[in-house]
Scaffold this motif. Structure first.
Motif, PDB file in Angstrom:
ATOM      1  N   GLY A  72     -14.106  11.735   2.762  1.00  0.00           N
ATOM      2  CA  GLY A  72     -14.395  11.153   1.456  1.00  0.00           C
ATOM      3  C   GLY A  72     -13.793   9.767   1.376  1.00  0.00           C
ATOM      4  O   GLY A  72     -13.343   9.200   2.387  1.00  0.00           O
ATOM      5  N   THR A  73     -13.755   9.204   0.192  1.00  0.00           N
ATOM      6  CA  THR A  73     -13.223   7.844   0.030  1.00  0.00           C
ATOM      7  C   THR A  73     -12.280   7.759  -1.165  1.00  0.00           C
ATOM      8  O   THR A  73     -12.482   8.421  -2.179  1.00  0.00           O
ATOM      9  CB  THR A  73     -14.358   6.814  -0.167  1.00  0.00           C
ATOM     10  OG1 THR A  73     -15.118   7.170  -1.336  1.00  0.00           O
ATOM     11  CG2 THR A  73     -15.277   6.762   1.042  1.00  0.00           C
ATOM     12  N   ILE A  74     -11.245   6.934  -1.002  1.00  0.00           N
ATOM     13  CA  ILE A  74     -10.377   6.510  -2.097  1.00  0.00           C
ATOM     14  C   ILE A  74     -10.366   4.990  -2.048  1.00  0.00           C
ATOM     15  O   ILE A  74      -9.869   4.397  -1.097  1.00  0.00           O
ATOM     16  CB  ILE A  74      -8.942   7.052  -1.948  1.00  0.00           C
ATOM     17  CG1 ILE A  74      -8.928   8.582  -1.958  1.00  0.00           C
ATOM     18  CG2 ILE A  74      -8.061   6.513  -3.080  1.00  0.00           C
ATOM     19  CD1 ILE A  74      -7.552   9.190  -1.693  1.00  0.00           C
ATOM     20  N   SER A  75     -10.957   4.367  -3.057  1.00  0.00           N
ATOM     21  CA  SER A  75     -11.045   2.910  -3.061  1.00  0.00           C
ATOM     22  C   SER A  75     -10.291   2.345  -4.260  1.00  0.00           C
ATOM     23  O   SER A  75     -10.357   2.887  -5.358  1.00  0.00           O
ATOM     24  CB  SER A  75     -12.511   2.455  -3.100  1.00  0.00           C
ATOM     25  OG  SER A  75     -13.164   2.972  -4.245  1.00  0.00           O
ATOM     26  N   SER A  76      -9.553   1.266  -4.018  1.00  0.00           N
ATOM     27  CA  SER A  76      -8.745   0.665  -5.075  1.00  0.00           C
ATOM     28  C   SER A  76      -8.379  -0.762  -4.694  1.00  0.00           C
ATOM     29  O   SER A  76      -8.227  -1.083  -3.512  1.00  0.00           O
ATOM     30  CB  SER A  76      -7.473   1.487  -5.281  1.00  0.00           C
ATOM     31  OG  SER A  76      -6.590   0.815  -6.144  1.00  0.00           O
ATOM     32  N   ASN A  77      -8.205  -1.605  -5.724  1.00  0.00           N
ATOM     33  CA  ASN A  77      -7.730  -2.979  -5.513  1.00  0.00           C
ATOM     34  C   ASN A  77      -6.245  -3.120  -5.802  1.00  0.00           C
ATOM     35  O   ASN A  77      -5.719  -4.234  -5.811  1.00  0.00           O
ATOM     36  CB  ASN A  77      -8.520  -3.951  -6.410  1.00  0.00           C
ATOM     37  CG  ASN A  77      -9.983  -4.027  -6.020  1.00  0.00           C
ATOM     38  OD1 ASN A  77     -10.314  -3.939  -4.838  1.00  0.00           O
ATOM     39  ND2 ASN A  77     -10.854  -4.172  -7.003  1.00  0.00           N
ATOM     40  N   VAL A  78      -5.558  -2.008  -6.071  1.00  0.00           N
ATOM     41  CA  VAL A  78      -4.121  -2.064  -6.346  1.00  0.00           C
ATOM     42  C   VAL A  78      -3.353  -1.358  -5.233  1.00  0.00           C
ATOM     43  O   VAL A  78      -3.904  -0.529  -4.507  1.00  0.00           O
ATOM     44  CB  VAL A  78      -3.769  -1.414  -7.707  1.00  0.00           C
ATOM     45  CG1 VAL A  78      -4.414  -2.165  -8.847  1.00  0.00           C
ATOM     46  CG2 VAL A  78      -4.184   0.060  -7.731  1.00  0.00           C
ATOM     47  N   GLU A  79      -2.077  -1.708  -5.116  1.00  0.00           N
ATOM     48  CA  GLU A  79      -1.209  -1.027  -4.163  1.00  0.00           C
ATOM     49  C   GLU A  79      -0.413   0.055  -4.896  1.00  0.00           C
ATOM     50  O   GLU A  79      -0.163  -0.043  -6.097  1.00  0.00           O
ATOM     51  CB  GLU A  79      -0.248  -2.021  -3.506  1.00  0.00           C
ATOM     52  CG  GLU A  79      -0.954  -3.041  -2.619  1.00  0.00           C
ATOM     53  CD  GLU A  79       0.028  -3.960  -1.927  1.00  0.00           C
ATOM     54  OE1 GLU A  79       1.250  -3.717  -2.029  1.00  0.00           O
ATOM     55  OE2 GLU A  79      -0.421  -4.919  -1.286  1.00  0.00           O
ATOM     56  N   PHE A  80      -0.026   1.081  -4.157  1.00  0.00           N
ATOM     57  CA  PHE A  80       0.674   2.213  -4.748  1.00  0.00           C
ATOM     58  C   PHE A  80       2.144   2.213  -4.346  1.00  0.00           C
ATOM     59  O   PHE A  80       2.495   1.898  -3.205  1.00  0.00           O
ATOM     60  CB  PHE A  80       0.026   3.530  -4.312  1.00  0.00           C
ATOM     61  CG  PHE A  80      -1.414   3.665  -4.713  1.00  0.00           C
ATOM     62  CD1 PHE A  80      -1.754   3.966  -6.022  1.00  0.00           C
ATOM     63  CD2 PHE A  80      -2.433   3.477  -3.796  1.00  0.00           C
ATOM     64  CE1 PHE A  80      -3.076   4.092  -6.412  1.00  0.00           C
ATOM     65  CE2 PHE A  80      -3.758   3.591  -4.168  1.00  0.00           C
ATOM     66  CZ  PHE A  80      -4.086   3.895  -5.474  1.00  0.00           C
ATOM     67  N   GLU A  81       3.008   2.575  -5.299  1.00  0.00           N
ATOM     68  CA  GLU A  81       4.444   2.744  -5.048  1.00  0.00           C
ATOM     69  C   GLU A  81       4.846   4.134  -5.498  1.00  0.00           C
ATOM     70  O   GLU A  81       4.418   4.601  -6.566  1.00  0.00           O
ATOM     71  CB  GLU A  81       5.260   1.699  -5.822  1.00  0.00           C
ATOM     72  CG  GLU A  81       5.219   0.314  -5.217  1.00  0.00           C
ATOM     73  CD  GLU A  81       6.039   0.197  -3.945  1.00  0.00           C
ATOM     74  OE1 GLU A  81       7.001   0.974  -3.778  1.00  0.00           O
ATOM     75  OE2 GLU A  81       5.709  -0.660  -3.109  1.00  0.00           O
ATOM     76  N   TYR A  82       5.696   4.797  -4.702  1.00  0.00           N
ATOM     77  CA  TYR A  82       6.037   6.201  -4.947  1.00  0.00           C
ATOM     78  C   TYR A  82       7.491   6.357  -5.368  1.00  0.00           C
ATOM     79  O   TYR A  82       8.382   5.720  -4.815  1.00  0.00           O
ATOM     80  CB  TYR A  82       5.780   7.006  -3.668  1.00  0.00           C
ATOM     81  CG  TYR A  82       6.077   8.485  -3.795  1.00  0.00           C
ATOM     82  CD1 TYR A  82       5.186   9.341  -4.434  1.00  0.00           C
ATOM     83  CD2 TYR A  82       7.249   9.027  -3.265  1.00  0.00           C
ATOM     84  CE1 TYR A  82       5.447  10.699  -4.551  1.00  0.00           C
ATOM     85  CE2 TYR A  82       7.522  10.396  -3.371  1.00  0.00           C
ATOM     86  CZ  TYR A  82       6.619  11.213  -4.015  1.00  0.00           C
ATOM     87  OH  TYR A  82       6.888  12.553  -4.124  1.00  0.00           O
ATOM     88  N   PHE A  83       7.695   7.225  -6.362  1.00  0.00           N
ATOM     89  CA  PHE A  83       9.027   7.630  -6.803  1.00  0.00           C
ATOM     90  C   PHE A  83       9.143   9.142  -6.613  1.00  0.00           C
ATOM     91  O   PHE A  83       8.223   9.870  -6.981  1.00  0.00           O
ATOM     92  CB  PHE A  83       9.217   7.291  -8.291  1.00  0.00           C
ATOM     93  CG  PHE A  83      10.464   7.886  -8.899  1.00  0.00           C
ATOM     94  CD1 PHE A  83      11.626   7.151  -8.996  1.00  0.00           C
ATOM     95  CD2 PHE A  83      10.483   9.208  -9.347  1.00  0.00           C
ATOM     96  CE1 PHE A  83      12.776   7.706  -9.552  1.00  0.00           C
ATOM     97  CE2 PHE A  83      11.623   9.770  -9.895  1.00  0.00           C
ATOM     98  CZ  PHE A  83      12.773   9.009  -9.995  1.00  0.00           C
ATOM     99  N   PRO A  84      10.247   9.654  -6.050  1.00  0.00           N
ATOM    100  CA  PRO A  84      11.494   8.947  -5.732  1.00  0.00           C
ATOM    101  C   PRO A  84      11.459   8.276  -4.360  1.00  0.00           C
ATOM    102  O   PRO A  84      10.800   8.762  -3.453  1.00  0.00           O
ATOM    103  CB  PRO A  84      12.530  10.078  -5.751  1.00  0.00           C
ATOM    104  CG  PRO A  84      11.752  11.293  -5.347  1.00  0.00           C
ATOM    105  CD  PRO A  84      10.379  11.120  -5.914  1.00  0.00           C
TER     106      PRO A  84
END
Length: 493
Positions: A59-71
């Protein structure tokens, strides 16, 4: 604003026969404040890891933003906190960090202490402040409330209310209601997005469930009617054949087998058509109930104590290595009490519960505990859990069938029973401890933060259990809504 588009997402862990996600499609806006909810083990953290590109998927995950993870993973917690912040995000201005810390009511002096010396709540707030220094990022915040006391949750919820552009995994209903404007929910067979906070989503879900249940009842009636019609038609065709044969034989003539066969065939064909209609109706409605969560009632067997009062504490102060943990604690535990112990992190709540369980501590003041009390304890910690459920039930001296039945009602699949407990999610491990405690007949139940990591629907099941059976229980729990519903007394440290 930009869209994060998920199309036909399918994913299973290597070696697993079951897909966690199958042909899932939806889209979200990067400006939304999304609360992420779903039963334990449904794949919330897995989905966040997929957004981060940690696993391969179809499948696909498309985005123009970057992801940051917590914790964030902290490699060396012995370093000063300011150095940890610099490592996580070197490109910031100090005034920006100061502003975020102020909003989270964190003193800047904590930056110059070793990160390991901070409480779990302080560490959580420092990492959240660092996370929100990063502009133009979509933030993935995974269960921050597990490290926050009631006051800390209120502060963080107000902080997040001022922000936007995040997915927040939390099972605390009041917390979600304060700071989200959309809900992303993992259901049994799909992922859906709805506008609103948790309470509005839950109301919508209950309405949808009631509609599907009503449709299911209609389906059952239709199937019953079609089944009876099919049986009548089948019987009719047999009667026609018998009548024709009997009539011919009575007149001394040979029966017209062609005619009889033709009539019987027509009757049987009509019967088959009705039977096909029945199966079509079943198939047509088979998708109903696909997302109705099982909220099956649970039973427990609290014991009556021979006295009204189980314990008394007067002017109690507890010490560990000459360090005072809590002071001047006074209350009684009467039969039927449901007592919530409240207080900031580090105020001695867990130590007090362990003293009640029989653990030895130095103390001053009065501490009286009834004799021959049967006590059932749920610890904060789950790291000691390992092995299979059958062996665990035997070691704990509880009935295996009852234990597994309780876990099934708390949304364990039968496949889960074959796995090692150490491989369970945090919420599933907590359910093991709670199910064990529910299986134990006891005069007094002592639960230390039982709901950490546990999904919302299971929390509601546990609420209903405690309100119906009214056991004598003393507990520490930072879920404000749960504590307010359950407690008959509040003791603040």
């Amino acid at each position: 604003m930009s869209l994060i588009q998920v199309s036909n997402l399918t994913f299973a862990y290597e070696g697993s026969y079951d897909n966690i996600f199958e042909n899932v499609s939806f889209q979200i806006d990067s400006n939304w404040k999304l609360g992420f909810t779903g039963r334990n083990g449904r794949g919330k953290t897995t989905f966040l890891q997929l957004l981060l590109g940690k696993y391969e998927y179809s499948g696909t995950i498309s985005s123009n933003v970057e992801f940051e993870y917590f914790p964030y993973p902290i490699k060396d917690a012995s370093k000063q906190t300011i150095d940890i912040v610099d490592e996580l995000f070197p490109d910031y201005e100090y005034w920006q960090l100061s502003r975020e810390l102020s909003l989270l009511q964190v003193g800047e002096e904590l930056l110059y202490r070793p990160f390991a010396s901070l409480s779990g709540g302080e560490q959580c707030k420092i990492m959240l402040a660092t996370l929100f220094l990063k502009e133009h990022q979509f933030l993935l915040i995974d269960e921050p409330t597990n490290h926050l006391d009631v006051e800390g949750r209120e502060i963080v919820s107000q902080y997040l209310k001022r922000k936007k552009g995040f997915i927040l995994v939390s099972h605390d209903r009041a917390f979600l209601d304060e700071c989200v404007d959309h809900i992303l929910s993992i259901n049994k067979t799909n992922i859906e997005v709805r506008r609103g906070n948790f309470s509005s989503w839950w109301e919508d879900k209950q309405r949808q469930d009631q509609f599907e249940l009503a449709e299911n009842e209609k389906l059952k009636k239709d199937i019953k009617r079609l089944d009876e019609a099919s049986k009548r038609t089948s019987q009719w065709s047999h009667e026609v054949e018998k009548t024709k044969n009997a009539g011919k034989q009575a007149s001394g003539l040979k029966p017209d087998k062609g005619y009889v066969g033709h009539k019987a065939a027509k009757m049987m064909k009509r019967s088959k058509v009705l039977e096909q209609r029945q199966h079509s109706a079943i198939e047509e409605k088979s998708k109903l109930l696909k997302n109705i969560e099982s909220n099956v009632p649970i039973k427990m067997t609290p014991l009556d104590y021979y006295k009204a009062q189980l314990a008394e504490l007067r002017g109690l102060s507890i010490y560990i290595d000459d360090r005072q943990i809590c002071s001047d604690v006074s209350f009684t535990i009467e039969q039927g009490d449901r007592i919530a112990i409240t207080g900031k992190n580090g105020s001695g709540k867990s130590t007090l519960l362990r003293l009640l369980c029989g653990e030895q501590f130095s103390y001053t003041g009065t501490f009286l505990l009834g004799s021959q009390l049967e006590i059932s304890y749920v610890s904060q910690l789950t790291s000691h859990l390992s092995g299979n459920l059958k062996d665990y039930a035997r070691e704990q001296g509880i009935d295996e069938a009852l234990f597994k039945s309780l876990l099934r009602k708390l949304d364990f699949s039968r496949e889960q029973f074959e796995k090692d407990i150490s491989a369970f999610s945090g919420g599933q491990k907590k359910k093991v401890l709670i199910a064990k405690s529910i299986c134990e007949p006891a005069h007094l139940y002592i639960w230390d933060e039982p709901l950490n990591f546990i999904d919302v629907i299971s929390r509601m099941q546990i609420e209903e259990l405690l309100l119906e059976y009214e056991p004598t229980i003393i507990f520490v729990e930072h879920d404000r809504m749960f504590a307010e519903k359950i407690a008959t007394k509040m003791v603040s440290l």
